[in-house]
Write an enzyme that holds these catalytic residues in place. Structure first.
Site, short mmCIF file in Angstrom:
data_model
loop_
_atom_site.label_atom_id
_atom_site.label_comp_id
_atom_site.label_asym_id
_atom_site.label_seq_id
_atom_site.Cartn_x
_atom_site.Cartn_y
_atom_site.Cartn_z
N ILE A 1 0.83 -1.22 0.00
CA ILE A 1 0.00 0.00 0.00
C ILE A 1 0.86 1.27 0.00
O ILE A 1 2.02 1.24 0.41
CB ILE A 1 -0.98 0.01 1.20
CG1 ILE A 1 -0.24 -0.19 2.52
CG2 ILE A 1 -2.05 -1.07 1.02
CD1 ILE A 1 -1.11 0.04 3.74
N PRO A 2 0.29 2.39 -0.43
CA PRO A 2 1.04 3.65 -0.52
C PRO A 2 0.87 4.52 0.72
O PRO A 2 0.23 4.12 1.69
CB PRO A 2 0.40 4.30 -1.74
CG PRO A 2 -1.04 3.90 -1.65
CD PRO A 2 -1.06 2.54 -1.02
N LYS B 1 2.38 -4.82 3.43
CA LYS B 1 3.61 -4.00 3.41
C LYS B 1 3.18 -2.53 3.25
O LYS B 1 2.77 -2.10 2.18
CB LYS B 1 4.48 -4.49 2.26
CG LYS B 1 5.44 -3.58 1.60
CD LYS B 1 6.53 -2.93 2.33
CE LYS B 1 7.23 -1.99 1.35
NZ LYS B 1 6.84 -0.59 1.53
N ALA C 1 3.76 1.71 3.24
CA ALA C 1 4.80 2.54 2.62
C ALA C 1 5.82 2.97 3.68
O ALA C 1 5.49 3.12 4.85
CB ALA C 1 4.17 3.76 1.96
N GLU C 2 7.04 3.20 3.20
CA GLU C 2 8.17 3.51 4.09
C GLU C 2 7.89 4.74 4.97
O GLU C 2 8.23 4.76 6.14
CB GLU C 2 9.35 3.79 3.16
CG GLU C 2 10.69 3.87 3.77
CD GLU C 2 11.74 4.19 2.70
OE1 GLU C 2 11.44 4.11 1.49
OE2 GLU C 2 12.85 4.53 3.10
N SER D 1 2.30 3.68 -7.68
CA SER D 1 2.58 4.32 -8.97
C SER D 1 2.44 3.32 -10.12
O SER D 1 2.63 2.12 -9.94
CB SER D 1 4.00 4.88 -8.95
OG SER D 1 4.93 3.84 -8.73
N GLU E 1 -4.10 -0.95 -8.40
CA GLU E 1 -4.80 0.34 -8.35
C GLU E 1 -3.70 1.39 -8.49
O GLU E 1 -2.93 1.61 -7.56
CB GLU E 1 -5.57 0.46 -7.04
CG GLU E 1 -6.70 1.46 -7.11
CD GLU E 1 -6.27 2.84 -6.71
OE1 GLU E 1 -5.83 3.59 -7.61
OE2 GLU E 1 -6.37 3.16 -5.53
N CYS F 1 -5.04 9.45 -5.82
CA CYS F 1 -4.92 8.89 -7.17
C CYS F 1 -6.03 9.41 -8.09
O CYS F 1 -5.83 9.56 -9.28
CB CYS F 1 -4.92 7.37 -7.11
SG CYS F 1 -6.23 6.72 -6.09
N GLN G 1 8.71 13.75 -2.64
CA GLN G 1 7.44 14.09 -3.27
C GLN G 1 7.37 15.59 -3.53
O GLN G 1 6.90 16.03 -4.58
CB GLN G 1 6.26 13.63 -2.40
CG GLN G 1 4.91 13.79 -3.06
CD GLN G 1 4.78 13.04 -4.38
OE1 GLN G 1 5.42 12.01 -4.59
NE2 GLN G 1 3.99 13.57 -5.29
N GLU H 1 1.10 12.30 -13.60
CA GLU H 1 0.45 12.43 -12.29
C GLU H 1 1.33 13.31 -11.40
O GLU H 1 2.50 12.99 -11.17
CB GLU H 1 0.30 11.03 -11.68
CG GLU H 1 -0.48 11.05 -10.39
CD GLU H 1 -0.73 9.64 -9.84
OE1 GLU H 1 0.19 8.82 -9.88
OE2 GLU H 1 -1.85 9.41 -9.37
P1 NDP Z 1 5.45 3.65 -5.23
O1 NDP Z 1 4.62 3.03 -6.27
O2 NDP Z 1 6.93 3.52 -5.34
O3 NDP Z 1 5.03 3.07 -3.78
C1 NDP Z 1 3.88 2.34 -3.48
C2 NDP Z 1 4.23 1.13 -2.61
O4 NDP Z 1 5.02 0.19 -3.35
C3 NDP Z 1 5.06 1.48 -1.40
O5 NDP Z 1 4.72 0.65 -0.33
C4 NDP Z 1 6.47 1.19 -1.90
O6 NDP Z 1 7.38 1.02 -0.87
C5 NDP Z 1 6.26 -0.06 -2.68
N1 NDP Z 1 7.27 -0.34 -3.67
C6 NDP Z 1 8.17 0.50 -4.25
N2 NDP Z 1 8.94 -0.15 -5.14
C7 NDP Z 1 8.52 -1.44 -5.14
C8 NDP Z 1 8.91 -2.62 -5.86
N3 NDP Z 1 9.87 -2.59 -6.77
N4 NDP Z 1 8.27 -3.77 -5.61
C9 NDP Z 1 7.27 -3.82 -4.71
N5 NDP Z 1 6.87 -2.75 -4.00
C10 NDP Z 1 7.47 -1.57 -4.22
O7 NDP Z 1 5.06 5.14 -5.07
P2 NDP Z 1 6.01 6.31 -4.51
O8 NDP Z 1 5.86 6.35 -3.08
O9 NDP Z 1 7.41 6.19 -5.01
O10 NDP Z 1 5.36 7.58 -5.20
C11 NDP Z 1 5.76 7.94 -6.53
C12 NDP Z 1 4.60 8.43 -7.32
O11 NDP Z 1 3.64 7.41 -7.42
C13 NDP Z 1 3.85 9.59 -6.69
O12 NDP Z 1 4.41 10.80 -6.99
C14 NDP Z 1 2.50 9.42 -7.29
O13 NDP Z 1 2.49 10.05 -8.54
C15 NDP Z 1 2.36 7.95 -7.47
N6 NDP Z 1 1.54 7.31 -6.42
C16 NDP Z 1 0.30 6.95 -6.74
C17 NDP Z 1 -0.52 6.40 -5.80
C18 NDP Z 1 -1.90 6.01 -6.10
O14 NDP Z 1 -2.70 5.80 -5.20
N7 NDP Z 1 -2.25 5.87 -7.36
C19 NDP Z 1 -0.07 6.20 -4.41
C20 NDP Z 1 1.29 6.58 -4.18
C21 NDP Z 1 2.05 7.12 -5.17
P3 NDP Z 1 8.11 2.32 -0.22
O15 NDP Z 1 7.20 3.46 -0.33
O16 NDP Z 1 8.29 1.91 1.16
O17 NDP Z 1 9.35 2.49 -0.97
#
Ligand code: NDP
Length: 508
Positions: free
Chosen positions: A189-190, A215, A217-218, A268, A289, A323, A370, A420
């Protein structure tokens, strides 16, 4: 007979003692001056914040095998809130093994009505602890307390209540079938709605008889660990829920784990694509999603003041970290000047600052990376010819902040209209005909959501049937309910969450 003289009317000027000259309607402006400055009203509810959070595996809080921890910061002041455990592959193995044991021995065998009782219990404890969880959510993520208190937490509890009701009625959801649980679910999750995204994933999975490894988000793991405590309080059998914290590498280990039967991801589109590649050929079920670039359309016949409120809520809710944020505004040409003026006036009244203050409209940006991403996309928008309009509000010195912003003069090819942004920035464009509006609205790789404002019901039906978006709101925006499916077209993802449709991902 002499005729009566006609009655004569006479205009009488009513002069009030301090009469102001009448300002023509078109020249009127909202000018609050200093009159809308509120006294500080910060939240005072004490919260049980720990200095360190371990992993939650097999019903116990356990230290990570590597002994590694990372800091979790409050984005509103950059101060460390707590240390969070870093889960590595060995911890992920332990979590998946615990989930498998709980699945085989207890949860998949338990009658639905018994599973439902646990979920009802969790929902009630969530309601009891809603205030402290809302405060923790705001401290960890930066969102205004009025949103975490009045939107996130009520929705979190509602998702558990709703899915508790399904636990013993799954045969009615899938007539003619005997639905079976999928097995162990890996859920990533994010950071934008940490507890709510956990609820979206966990409640349907558990209702259907699956066990989970979550899992978070960090940057926003703290409330997930408090959710684990609630699951313990509800006496959920050990291993039914496991939580592993860490960064992308931890997520990757979960995705690649052969013991996981189903993956659910919100985040993302780039990471979603990595997941799609990683599960190809493995037989794992997958729902995604992903991102969005929603178009918000205002027609000339729309109730303009309501539409402007809807647009403001659509893009500035949760600092735009949504999102389905309505980040592209398409206004019919004849009302462009009026809508732009009203938008400028309205955003000037938004209060940016301490997320724990109940009067704050826009809180802190979730993290420094961000904030940098938002800045770089806004710079690109200006370089490509857009005009940036920002409020002049004072921003706190420490923490991550971005003022509410509009960019006008945007065209469909600009990066700001395609990518986005996930921040409080609205790109403004115009259209002349409904056909042009549809063409422009659909002109992105995404298809998550859209909004339409018009007085005509027939126009709503026409637009809704042509907009390639999973959710279309008409004369409103950002309305959510656990009974209603949510999800995207195109690069916004696969599958639906919520409602009966959301259950499909968690059964065979
Ligand atoms: P990410 O897609 O990187 O993060 C979402 C989740 O996936 C977090 O828990 C992250 O961990 C985890 N993750 C990251 N890399 C991997 C991987 N290779 N394999 C499995 N899991 C992984 O989003 P970001 O936080 O980097 O945000 C970047 C952009 O994404 C934002 O600017 C926004 O545009 C978009 N975003 C969209 C969302 C939505 O709801 N549609 C939600 C969040 C972001 P961790 O964060 O701990 O690194």
């Amino acid at each position: 007979m002499p005729r009566k003289p006609p009655r004569r009317t006479r205009a009488v000027a009513i002069v009030e003692p301090h009469a102001q000259p009448v300002v023509p309607l078109r020249n009127r402006r909202l000018n609050f001056g200093g009159k809308w400055i509120y006294a500080p009203a910060p939240e005072t509810v004490p919260v049980p914040l720990q200095s360190r959070y371990d992993l939650f595996i097999g019903g116990k809080f356990v230290a990570p095998k590597s002994g590694g921890y990372f800091p979790s910061l409050n984005p509103a002041n950059e101060k460390q809130l707590a240390e969070i455990a870093t889960a590595e592959r060995a911890d992920v193995d332990a979590a998946v093994a615990a989930a498998r044991r709980a699945y085989d021995k207890v949860w998949s065998k338990m009658p639905g009505r018994e599973r439902g009782k646990y979920l009802y219990r969790i929902a009630r404890i969530l309601q009891e602890k809603a205030r402290e969880l809302a405060v923790l959510e705001t401290m960890d993520g930066g969102k205004p307390i009025k949103e975490s208190r009045d939107f996130d937490l009520p929705q979190v509890a509602a998702h558990f209540f709703y899915h508790a009701g399904w636990a013993d009625k799954l045969r009615y959801a899938f007539p003619g079938r005997t639905p079976r649980p999928v097995g162990v679910c890996g859920q990533i999750i994010p950071w934008n709605f940490p507890l709510l995204m956990a609820a979206w994933k966990l409640a349907p999975a558990l209702a259907c008889g699956n066990t989970c490894v979550l899992k978070p988000a960090e940057t926003t793991s703290i409330t997930a660990m408090h959710l684990a405590q609630i699951f313990r309080e509800a006496e959920l059998p050990d291993g039914v829920l496991n939580i592993i914290t860490g960064a992308g590498e931890t997520g990757r280990a979960l995705v690649e784990h052969p013991g996981v039967d189903k993956l659910a991801f919100t985040g993302s589109t780039d990471v979603g694509k990595l997941l799609a590649k990683a599960v190809t050929g493995t037989g794992k079920k997958l729902t995604l999603e992903l991102g969005g670039k929603a178009a918000h359309l205002i027609f000339e016949d729309a109730p303009i003041d309501q539409a402007v409120e809807g647009v403001v809520a659509g893009i500035f809710f949760n600092q735009g970290h949504v999102c389905c944020a309505g980040s592209r505004l398409l206004v019919q040409e004849g009302i462009y000047a009026t809508v732009l003026r009203k938008l400028r006036d309205r955003i000037a009244t938004l209060r940016v600052g301490d997320p724990l203050d109940k009067n704050t409209d826009i809180g802190a940006i979730n993290s420094r990376p961000q904030l940098e991403k938002i800045r770089s996309l806004v710079d690109a928008g200006v370089e490509e010819g857009g005009e940036l309009i920002q409020t002049q509000c004072a921003l706190p010195e420490r923490g991550y902040w971005f003022p509410p912003s509009l960019i006008t003069g945007v065209t469909a090819s600009h990066r700001i209209a395609q990518e986005e942004i996930f921040g409080p920035v609205l790109s403004v464009m115009t259209f002349r005909t409904p056909e042009e509006a549809i063409e422009r609205a659909n002109n992105t790789p995404y298809g998550l959501s859209a909004g339409v404002w018009t007085d005509k019901g027939s126009k709503i039906f026409k637009m809704v049937s042509k907009l390639r978006a999973g959710v279309v709101w008409a004369n409103t925006y950002n309305k959510f309910d656990p009974t209603s499916p949510f999800g995207g077209y195109k690069e916004s993802g696969w599958g639906r969450e919520g409602g009966v449709h959301g259950l499909m991902a968690y059964v065979w």
